[in-house]
Structure formats: C-alpha cells, structure tokens
Design an enzyme around this catalytic site. Structure first.
Site, PDB file in Angstrom:
ATOM      1  N   ASP A 163      52.993 -47.507  68.485  1.00 29.65           N
ATOM      2  CA  ASP A 163      52.828 -47.205  67.066  1.00 29.65           C
ATOM      3  C   ASP A 163      54.200 -46.972  66.439  1.00 29.65           C
ATOM      4  OD1 ASP A 163      51.573 -46.193  64.571  1.00 29.65           O
ATOM      5  OD2 ASP A 163      49.780 -46.013  65.817  1.00 29.65           O
ATOM      6  N   HIS A 237      52.348 -42.896  60.353  1.00 25.91           N
ATOM      7  CA  HIS A 237      51.190 -43.528  61.009  1.00 25.91           C
ATOM      8  C   HIS A 237      51.077 -43.136  62.486  1.00 25.91           C
ATOM      9  CE1 HIS A 237      48.856 -47.067  62.539  1.00 25.91           C
ATOM     10  NE2 HIS A 237      48.301 -47.039  61.346  1.00 25.91           N
ATOM     11  N   SER A 599      42.857 -48.119  61.948  1.00 27.20           N
ATOM     12  CA  SER A 599      43.929 -47.411  62.664  1.00 27.20           C
ATOM     13  C   SER A 599      43.512 -46.004  63.045  1.00 27.20           C
ATOM     14  CB  SER A 599      45.174 -47.287  61.773  1.00 27.20           C
ATOM     15  OG  SER A 599      45.954 -48.428  61.810  1.00 27.20           O
TER      16      SER A 599
END
Length: 817
Positions: A163, A237, A599
């Site tokens: 990620d 994220h 996600s």
C-alpha cells in the site's frame, strides 16, 4: 481516489520526438523460481514447497539458489547490452523468475528474441482502490472471546500490506497501552529507518517496514520531497487499510473536539508488515508492486492485503489470470499466504472487476448500518434533510442566513468562485459574523480543488455560527459523503431541497434596484448530526463496488469463475489517517478519516482471515477462503434478501435485489467462518488445472508464467474445487464435481439445490456422512431449459445434523443445443 490525467496529444508528440525512450519492462526468464524449483541445476538442491507450505528462506539451499537466479539475470543483461545502456531495477526470484529493467523498446525486442527469455511486458500502472464495523460484524461478542479476547485476537499472525506506507506513531499502531509484543520467529522482514527523524519504523506491533520505488524513480515520476523515500505514509490510504485489518482496539476517534466512537481493527493483536509501493501523486507501478509481494512472501507474512489493482485488464497479456502480478500471487498462495484483494470501484456497471484470479479472495464493498443524517429548519417551517457530521446551532434559536455572493468585499474577487466559500478574505466578516453562511457546491468540489473542510474553516474564521452548502445541480453518479466539521454545518444534496432553500432566501431578502441586499431576513437553524442513525436495511452493496461477471481476457469474454468472492463493509469507514496525507482534501492534517472504497472492504477480510488462521493455523489459503464464503449471508438485518445500489432510469440511485455478481457468496459472517463444518480445499495443482482447461489459454503461456506443464486437468474450469459454481456457456447438460473436507466432528449433511427456472439443477448424492478429516465428492448437474441470454442464479445448500450450514452460489447462462 483521483489520479492525475495527462493530455494525450502531448504524449503522442513526445513519443514522436523521442524515439526509443527507455521504459520499464518486466522480463520472465527460463528456470524455476524458489517456490517451485525441484532440482535439476548442478550444485543446487530442490527448494520447492508443497502446496500451502511456507518457504524456509533462511535455509542455505534457498539463499544459494536465489543468488544463482540473480546472477543469471545479471549475466543475461550484461551479455546482450553494453554497460550503462540499461538499469536492472529488481530481480524476482522467490515467486516468479525474472527481473524488471529500465531499457529501450529496441533492447526489449532483443530480449524477446533471446532463447532464455519467456516473456517481456511493458510495466503498467495500478492505483489505490479506495470504527464501527467490528460491532456490526459481531466480533467483540462472537469472535474475539474464542481467541482469548480482543487483546489476543490475531496474536502472532502477520498481515502484509502492499500500500502507501504507514503513519508509525499513530495510536492505532502504538504499543504503550498493550502487553509487550514478543518476537515472531517465522518473520524475517526488515525495518527501514526514517531518513529524517532517524527513528525506526517498527515497534513490535509494526514488525516490518520497507518501501519499493525503483520503477517509479526510473519512470521519472518519483519526487522524494513529496512522496517520502521511506515507508512513511504520504497519502493516508496505507495507514487506513492497516488500521482496519489490525489496528489496536478501542482507539478514540477524535476530531474538532468531538469523539466519533472508538476504532478497532478486525484482528487487533495481529502484526503489521508494511511494503510501500503506492505513492501520493501517481499510484504505483506493477514492477514495484511485484517486488513488494515477492519480499512480503520471502519475509514470512501469513496474510497479504492488496487494496490495489489495475485500471483495466492488462492489455499486454491474452488472459486476465496470467501476468507477472497474478502469477506472483499464485506463487504466494502456493507458499501458504492468504491474499485479499479489493474488487475495484467501477460499479455499478457489469464487468468492472479488476481482481480476476481464483487463488485470491476478491472483495466487494457493502454499506453497513450506520448513516449520518442532519437537517436544516427554515423560518417558513420547512425542514430540509441533508448530510452534516456536525454539532447543532444553539437550541431554540434561529439565525440569519447570508449567501456568500451577497457578502463580497468588492467586484475584483469575481475571478474566484466566491460562492463555494474557499477564500475567507473575499467575504465581509462584519456581515457574516453571528450568522449562518450559505455556500454553493460548485464543480470545484467534484474535482477536489474545493473541500467541505475549507468551507468550515472559512465560516469559522469569519465568525459564522455555521454554514449550509447547497447542491444546485448534480452530475450522474456523484457520491456525497458526510464530512466531520467542528462547527454546525450541513450539505443539502437533494437539488429540489436546495431550490426550496434558495426560493425562501430570495423571497425573504430585500434588495435595492442594483441587486445589493438591503436586509437579510431569512432565518434557520441546523440540527445535530453527530449521532449516527442505525438502519436495519444493512448491509447493502455499495454503488461504487465493482460487479461481475468475471472476465478471462482482454476482449471481456466471460470466465467460468464467480467474482467477486465476498462482500465486506467498505463505505464510510472510520480508521487511522496520516497527517501527511493529501489524498482526501477533507482530512488534511487529520489523524483519522472516514472514507469509502473496496480498498476498505479488503482489509476487513484480511483481518478476519487472520482470526481464522489464528484458530486454524494449518488451514490452506483456499480453506480459509472457503470458510469465509460458505458461511456468508445473503440476508440483511431486516431478514430480506440483500439489496444493491444501482442507477435508475433518471440516473438517480435506487435499490435492486442483489445477485452473486454484486456480492459473490454473500456478506461476511466472522463468527460462522471460525466453524464452517466443511471446506472446499484447493492447491497449486488445482489452479493449474483451472488454467489448463480454460479455453483460449495456450499451454505455452501457462508454462511461461507458472513454470509448469499442463499435466493436470480438471476437465472443465467450472470443476475447480471452490465454494462457487459458474458455467458461463451452458449448452445442454453439464455436470460439475466438488470435494468437501470435514473440519468438525462427525456429521451427516443433507444436500439440496435450487435454481431459476431457465436452468434445471440436480445434486448427487442427496446426503452424506463424514467423519472428522474425511473428504467426499458430490456432483451438481445443470441443464439448460431455455435460451434467455441472461444468467440464472441458484445455490447448493448442505445442512448438517449438528447445525452447520454450507452454502454454494450457482451461476449459469443456458444455451440449448
């Protein structure tokens, strides 16, 4: 998640100017990688593992063979090209045998013609596929107690995250309030040191932290000042996904002086291993992602979370299942690693999935039972609904409404868009102070150059009591999320309600002949939006969640494999955020964010898989996936069939009855997954059999990517021993077989099946008794009764005498002979 767009014309012109400009290529070469090498090279003994076994990367056999492969990569390049004319970025040795290099198209062509080279593909880009859910999923009462409570849930299970990195000092990853973490001998990953602070990224909870950017650097898009040349999360994220799967339990979510509940990961005691390969400005490159996956498996992770995927099916390969990315994941699963991947955010349209292969769990996104609603009450008695995660204005009081366009400080400011309230300096504080500021939701909010956070800051700096943001026209598919703000504020998303507000304001406001306001007489107050409303209609499939059917090639031919596999919460998920993160304008500088995407759904499954792995440490990735799928539910909280958000004819949002193309097997049920009764197990050879029987894939291509010949067949791809059945082209009658393995006590199962009328279904035998550990075959026969040109849906249900229920979705499109 937005990605930068570049003008096509410039790229074309640029291509004409610079012929032969170096690009990144992923090259697969002859010879087995570590995971499948069975001997045959003089001086090097076999390193292959049986299916679902971990590689012992510390062994002398593995390290020496691994060095041998890297030397061969270097020699191949040195033999073909002059020094300085190329740059090798990575050697891939454990999961696939190959390398990534920065070379010219002409050099790529020379490599293609080399007898030692199996394939040469230009690198392609990937992107991010972008709390309360533990309670919603029943973890605190139904699952964590079986593993010793939340402070032991996921103990010693390592989850790897490919990620955008991590914010290592966030309370969700802290160790100061937990029992000490001991070493995990099976994990050998390393921890980079922050180049600025010189602090180690690891603390026992975070057990590994590395970053991969060679392809991004070679492509000329990596800016270390913005992206951080370290595992530090420059986006938000990566911290968010890691916290959803494995963040600490009971972390207060505080913003603007308010607490929005307590956040927890699904497996709060699991360890986190960070493999940063995604970046703030450009997403990521497959060459970097494959290097991260290779390293994660080498280091010894148990679970791999991939909230990342391609923008579309890879055009460089004939099939969606065979490319360096999916081939690496196949080898990861062979090495015993469970992989959860986000299904994609291209919904609600069919064939929008970007996660294709049977060896991974492709996760769709659901809306859970929590909704944040608010309302604006006008002086004429009308109550306008909207979104506003905010406190209320003072009780029993109304306040004057003033529109931004009516309180401008001069005509020169019109070059900006003053109505969207992004610039306090262009508005008259004397007229705004003590009142409610009315703003317009312009196109700037859609493209991300304006934010609700900035509206709130503008209103606060001008002394406003609160703000209203009115949507006057809306593009089809625009999604509005509630945003936490520190002062009373509301977003009116319904255009007709915004018109009611504007009409009332105009009628109540007196103006002179030039249009200048003489007196503001419109009044209103804003309700309390801090408390969520819990809905029984949850879960629902989120509008953005990618849909099936699954595809097997770039021409979008249907595959005989159901995707997505499973549904998990992925809408408005509170979790950790990086204060450095600029990806979401509404959460700039914040420690938490509430965002949506598949996600967010994938790490829910990764964390729950860690709980299953903790209870059943010797289960294969396929067995874990089977347990999650066969115990999932197709029913919502109100006892009705799951609904899916979809566009209506007017392009507004409506609800329709969901199908397996929306949710796979159903919505995850963690408590049931710990004790599924039966599992459908599969290993590396089963996946090879699936590839070898899929029409359109030639054996040579399979050999290129798997180093395995097609010696293993399952007759038809729909015979793959998974917990779903799909026949995309059912002509006449077809029988598929499945094998179940009993993972509980002795039990007798009664097997029934039902199907939509266009397809007849029969199962055999109608019942079976299995002793602990025993396996039994059963068959399902499907017959096309009519040609509808559409899919029929059904299921096989296995009910056990001791209460276990095993459900298998069945999907078929019938064609009569």
């Amino acid at each position: 998640m937005r990605a930068p767009r570049f003008g096509c014309t410039i790229l074309v012109l640029f291509g004409l100017l610079i012929v032969g400009k170096a690009e990144i290529y992923i090259v697969m070469v002859e010879g087995d990688p570590v995971v499948s090498y069975r001997g045959g090279v003089d001086g090097f003994e076999a390193t292959a593992v049986d299916s679902d076994e971990k590689i012992d990367v510390t062994s002398e056999l593995v390290t020496s063979y691994s060095h041998h492969l890297e030397k061969k990569h270097d020699m191949l390049l040195a033999t073909l090209f002059d020094r300085g004319t190329y740059k090798k970025l990575y050697s891939y040795r454990h999961l696939i045998n190959g390398f990534a290099a920065h070379i010219s198209p002409e050099q790529a062509e020379i490599l293609r013609r080399s007898p030692d080279v199996k394939s040469v593909e230009r690198d392609w880009k990937v992107r991010r596929l972008t709390t309360h859910t533990p309670q919603f999923l029943g973890l605190p009462t139904g699952v964590w107690p079986t593993g010793g409570g939340f402070d032991r849930a996921g103990e010693d299970i390592v989850i790897g995250f490919v990620d955008s990195g991590i914010s290592p000092h966030h309370p969700s990853f802290a160790t100061y309030n937990t029992d000490p973490y001991g070493p995990v001998p099976k994990y050998i990953g390393k921890c980079e040191v922050d180049p600025d602070s010189k602090r180690n990224f690891c603390n026992g909870k975070i057990i590994g932290a590395q970053h991969f950017a060679e392809a991004a650097i070679a492509a000329g898009v990596f800016n270390p000042a913005i992206e951080f040349a370290s595992p530090l999360d420059g986006d938000g994220h990566g911290s968010h996904t890691a916290a959803i799967a494995a963040g600490n339990n009971g972390i207060p979510v505080r913003m603007h002086g308010y607490e929005f509940g307590k956040a927890s990961g699904m497996a709060p005691r699991a360890r986190i291993a960070v493999y940063k390969a995604l970046y703030r400005l450009f997403g990521g490159f497959v060459a970097d992602v494959v290097a991260a996956i290779d390293q994660a498996v080498h280091d010894g992770v148990d679970i791999l979370n991939l909230s990342v995927g391609p923008n579309s099916p890879p055009a460089t390969t004939k099939t969606t299942f065979l490319n360096p990315f999916d081939a690496s994941l196949l080898s990861a699963v062979k090495a015993g690693v469970f992989v959860a991947q986000a299904a994609g955010n291209g919904g609600p349209f069919p064939k929008t999935l970007v996660s294709y292969s049977p060896w991974i769990a492709s996760v769709a996104a659901a809306i859970d039972d929590r909704r944040y609603k608010n309302h604006l009450t006008l002086g004429n008695g009308k109550i306008l609904p909207g979104l506003g995660l905010s406190p209320a204005t003072h009780q029993n009081r109304t306040f004057t409404l003033v529109a931004a366009n009516d309180v401008l400080l001069g005509s020169s400011v019109m070059k900006y868009s003053p109505s969207d309230c992004q610039r306090p300096e262009v508005l008259n504080k004397n007229l705004v102070e003590g009142n409610i500021l009315l703003c317009g939701y312009s196109f700037n909010f859609v493209v991300g150059t304006a934010s609700i956070k900035k509206v709130s800051e503008t209103a606060k700096s001008l002394g406003a009591i609160g703000f209203v943001l009115a949507v006057e026209n809306v593009s089809p598919g625009t999604k509005f999320d509630p945003v936490p703000v520190g002062i009373p504020g509301i977003l009116i998303t319904d255009v007709s309600k915004s018109m009611d507000l504007i009409d009332y304001y105009n009628i109540s406001t007196t103006r002179d002949w030039t249009g200048r306001v003489k007196s503001f007489k419109a009044i209103g107050n804003i309700g309390n939006g801090l408390m969520p409303i819990l809905h029984k209609s949850a879960p629902e499939v989120a509008l953005f969640s990618a849909r099936g059917p699954n595809i097997k090639d770039f021409s979008f031919q249907d595959a005989d494999l159901l995707k997505p596999d499973i549904l998990a919460p992925g809408s408005l998920i509170w979790a950790a955020w990086s204060p450095n993160g600029t990806d979401e304008a509404n959460y700039l500088g914040e420690g938490f964010a509430m965002i949506s995407g598949t996600s967010m759904a994938a790490p829910h499954i990764a964390g729950i898989a860690a709980l299953v792995k903790q209870k059943h440490p010797h289960w294969s990735p396929a067995a874990i996936k089977s347990a999650l799928m066969t115990t999932s539910t197709k029913i919502d909280r109100a006892g009705r069939p799951l609904q899916a958000q979809q566009y209506s004819e007017t392009e507004a949002m409506k609800l329709v009855t969901a199908t397996p193309f929306d949710y796979g097997s159903g919505h995850v049920n963690p408590r049931a997954a710990l004790d599924p009764g039966l599992v459908f197990d599969a290993g590396y050879e089963d996946y090879l059999g699936f590839l070898c029987t899929t029409p359109g894939i030639d054996a040579h291509e399979i050999k290129n990517y798997t180093n395995s010949a097609c010696n293993y067949t399952i007759g038809h791809p729909s015979n793959l021993n998974g917990p779903s059945i799909t026949i995309s082209h059912l002509v006449g009658t077809q029988t598929v077989t499945r094998t179940v393995t009993n993972v509980a006590g002795e039990e007798t199962y009664v097997i029934t099946a039902r199907m939509a009328p266009a397809v007849a279904i029969e199962v055999s035998p109608p019942a079976m008794t299995l002793k602990p550990g025993a396996s039994r075959k059963f068959s399902v026969t499907l017959t096309a009764r009519s040609v509808t040109g559409t899919y029929s849906f059904g299921e096989v249900l296995m009910k056990g005498s001791r209460g276990h229920k095993v459900r298998v979705p069945v999907v078929a499109m019938g064609y009569q002979r």
